[in-house]
Design a protein around this motif. Structure first.
Motif, PDB file in Angstrom:
ATOM      1  N   GLN A  43      -8.812  10.253   1.660  1.00  0.00           N
ATOM      2  CA  GLN A  43      -7.351  10.217   1.752  1.00  0.00           C
ATOM      3  C   GLN A  43      -6.887   9.306   2.885  1.00  0.00           C
ATOM      4  O   GLN A  43      -5.943   8.540   2.736  1.00  0.00           O
ATOM      5  N   LYS A  46      -7.288   5.675   1.857  1.00  0.00           N
ATOM      6  CA  LYS A  46      -6.223   5.263   0.932  1.00  0.00           C
ATOM      7  C   LYS A  46      -4.920   5.004   1.685  1.00  0.00           C
ATOM      8  O   LYS A  46      -4.218   4.044   1.414  1.00  0.00           O
ATOM      9  N   ARG A  49      -5.487   1.963   4.261  1.00  0.00           N
ATOM     10  CA  ARG A  49      -5.919   0.724   3.594  1.00  0.00           C
ATOM     11  C   ARG A  49      -6.892  -0.080   4.450  1.00  0.00           C
ATOM     12  O   ARG A  49      -6.858  -1.299   4.473  1.00  0.00           O
TER      13      ARG A  49
END
Length: 126
Positions: A43, A46, A49
């Protein structure tokens, strides 16, 4: 399990590791920020990035894990189907770009030439 392991917590969600959600140390950080749950790391990656730890700059490396019942070799039918699909896609793209090139390099210039020629002959008649 000794008391040092029980005190280890995830640096993202701040909860302890369990048998379902063990703690990992995917980078070279030490101390209380060393451990993280796999789900928390995914998580965070994501969201941020980034492919590296923001603290120690260690680049994360992921190794794919395959299902235990996966065959050791890919069946020939799957290889042929994939190859046929790739060839079909390549032919479609080739056909599409050939039509586009024919239109822009053939039809458009001829149409413009014809329109320009008819306009010119109409001007000469006046």
């Amino acid at each position: 399990m000794d008391t040092a392991e029980e005190a280890d917590i995830c640096r993202v969600c701040r909860s302890e590791g369990t048998s379902d959600k063990p703690l990992y140390h995917p980078c070279v950080c030490t101390g209380s920020i060393k451990f993280i749950h796999q789900e928390c790391l995914v998580q965070w990656l994501k969201h941020s990035r980034k492919e590296y730890c923001e603290l120690c700059k260690h680049r994360f490396a992921f190794t794919p894990i395959y299902s235990p019942d996966m065959p050791s070799r890919l069946p020939i039918q799957d290889i042929c189907a994939g190859l046929l699909s790739s060839v079909g896609t390549a032919i479609r793209y080739w056909f599409h770009y050939t039509l586009v090139a024919f239109a822009w390099l053939g039809v458009v210039p001829l149409t413009a030439s014809h329109i320009h020629g008819s306009t010119r002959s109409w001007e000469l008649q006046l």
